[in-house]
Design an enzyme around this catalytic site. Structure first.
Site, short mmCIF file in Angstrom:
data_model
loop_
_atom_site.label_atom_id
_atom_site.label_comp_id
_atom_site.label_asym_id
_atom_site.label_seq_id
_atom_site.Cartn_x
_atom_site.Cartn_y
_atom_site.Cartn_z
N SER A 125 18.81 0.30 5.76
CA SER A 125 18.70 -0.11 4.35
C SER A 125 19.58 -1.32 4.09
O SER A 125 20.65 -1.47 4.72
CB SER A 125 19.15 1.06 3.47
OG SER A 125 19.34 0.64 2.15
N TYR A 149 25.55 8.17 1.27
CA TYR A 149 24.22 7.78 1.78
C TYR A 149 24.33 6.49 2.60
O TYR A 149 23.84 6.42 3.74
CB TYR A 149 23.24 7.59 0.61
CG TYR A 149 21.97 6.88 1.02
CD1 TYR A 149 21.02 7.51 1.83
CD2 TYR A 149 21.72 5.55 0.64
CE1 TYR A 149 19.87 6.84 2.23
CE2 TYR A 149 20.57 4.88 1.04
CZ TYR A 149 19.65 5.53 1.84
OH TYR A 149 18.51 4.87 2.24
N LYS A 153 23.80 5.52 6.89
CA LYS A 153 22.99 4.45 7.50
C LYS A 153 23.86 3.60 8.44
O LYS A 153 23.44 3.24 9.54
CB LYS A 153 22.35 3.57 6.43
CG LYS A 153 21.30 4.28 5.60
CD LYS A 153 20.08 4.69 6.44
CE LYS A 153 19.06 5.49 5.66
NZ LYS A 153 18.01 6.09 6.48
#
Ligand code: NAD
Ligand code: UD1
Length: 332
Positions: A125, A149, A153
């Site tokens: 992302s 989050y 990643k």
């Protein structure tokens, strides 16, 4: 036929990518635990492509299931979408995020290693760029994370780099998505968030249908042309097409670790998107300007040159296409 395992394949991006893979001639096997998607997506995919993808309901953290799946048929590559993706929820439930996104990815990679399947396309992302120091964002921009989050990643990106360095034969693409929106032009598959949408476009779409009253615009005092946040919105079918290109790149490489942005290279503001959605839907989207959302950045858009150079891929669809297709899906 070449078989591709798609984890999270009934989800928003995975379902559109499954359509693109089938249309490119691949046989798709989906593994999804249906924690954030529905099995009905398989019927919709079958209607669009004429082929129902093979489906296993299960979890990427289930090592025995993964072993039996790889033993049952030759898998040429894995497209790994499965994971949790809500920033706010990740702050409230960090362990669930590390478990699904990090532990789940490790389980998958270990099973791939056991099965000697060493070709992987991973959903990263643009969140890994943190607060941009310069725009457009190039892939060598320093990485950081401000929430669990985003951190998952970063960690999985690093795991993939370490794995690639440790053993010959791995072919890995880390794809950094900007803001995926829109839906398949058929209106049969799209984004179906549970509860109140966290992201702008699903929220705007629900105001257009009358499910919600007004959009809250999070801040109009950013250093952007109209003061509202600017993002690089990319049509989900362009993103899906980018995955087919990345897969083909990996399948042709002897070994590689590719990291590329998937965006359009153009930023639009919150108000631009509201206006485009009004045009698509013919509805007035009521909104209020409220305070900034914690953790938001002012502006973010991709440098798209590396993706073009390496994959020969560029996003083609406009924000009007994104809003037209999202509206067709939402109004169904
Ligand atoms: P999604 O929630 O629609 O799809 C994810 C799918 O994975 C769902 O179908 C869910 O049921 C499944 N899943 C979750 N945990 C699982 C597990 N442990 N085992 C098996 N299946 C599991 O999300 P999406 O928008 O399609 O995102 C796909 C990937 O792309 C995610 O990794 C996400 O972090 C990443 N990503 C998404 C965006 C975005 O804006 N949508 C942006 C950047 C990156
Ligand atoms: C968010 C996540 C990001 C994730 C991405 C895609 C945060 C801080 N970031 O990005 O990590 O990769 O989703 O899932 O959550 N906005 C409003 N009103 C709303 C919703 C959003 O004004 O109700 C604004 C935001 O301030 C932003 C823009 O719309 O300027 C886009 O927001 P959103 O769709 O949530 O995406 P990001 O914040 O870019």
């Amino acid at each position: 036929m070449t078989t591709i395992l798609v984890t999270g394949g009934t989800g928003f991006i995975g379902s559109h990518t499954t359509v693109a893979l089938q249309q490119a001639g691949y046989h798709v096997l989906i593994l999804d635990n249906l924690s954030n998607s529905s099995v009905q997506v398989l019927d919709a995919i079958a209607t669009i492509t004429g082929t129902r993808p093979e489906f296993i309901q299960g979890d990427i953290r289930d090592a025995a299931l993964l072993d039996s799946l790889f033993a049952a048929q030759p898998v040429s590559a894995v497209l790994h979408f499965a994971g949790l993706k809500a920033v706010g929820e990740s702050v409230a439930m960090p362990l669930a995020y590390y478990d699904n996104n990090v532990h789940g990815s490790v389980q998958l990679l270990q099973a791939m290693q056991r099965a000697q399947v060493r070709t992987l396309v991973f959903s990263s992302s643009a969140t890994v760029y943190g607060d941009p120091q310069a725009l457009p964002l190039t892939e060598d921009h320093p990485r950081s994370a401000t929430n669990p989050y985003g951190h998952t990643k970063l960690v999985v990106e690093d795991i993939l780099e370490n794995l690639h360095a440790s053993e010959a034969g791995w072919r890995i693409a880390r794809l950094r998505y900007f803001n995926p929106v829109g839906a398949h032009p058929s209106g049969l598959i799209g984004e179906a968030p549970q509860g109140v949408p966290n992201n702008l476009m699903p929220y705007v779409a629900q105001v257009a249908t009358g499910q919600r009253e007004r959009v809250q615009v999070f801040g109009n005092d950013y250093n952007t042309p109209d003061g509202t946040g600017v993002r690089d919105y990319i049509h989900v079918t362009d993103l899906a097409d980018g995955h087919v290109h990345a897969l083909q790149y990996c399948l042709q490489a002897r070994q590689d670790l590719l990291t590329v942005n998937l965006g359009t290279g153009v930023g639009y503001s919150v108000l631009d998107m509201i206006r485009a959605f009004e045009q698509a839907s013919g509805k007035t989207i009521a909104y209020d300007i409220v305070g900034r959302r914690t953790g938001d950045i002012a502006a973010c858009w991709a440098d798209t040159e590396l993706a073009y150079e390496k994959l020969g891929w560029r996003a083609r669809k406009t924000i009007q296409d994104m809003c037209d297709d999202a509206w067709r899906w939402e109004s169904k």
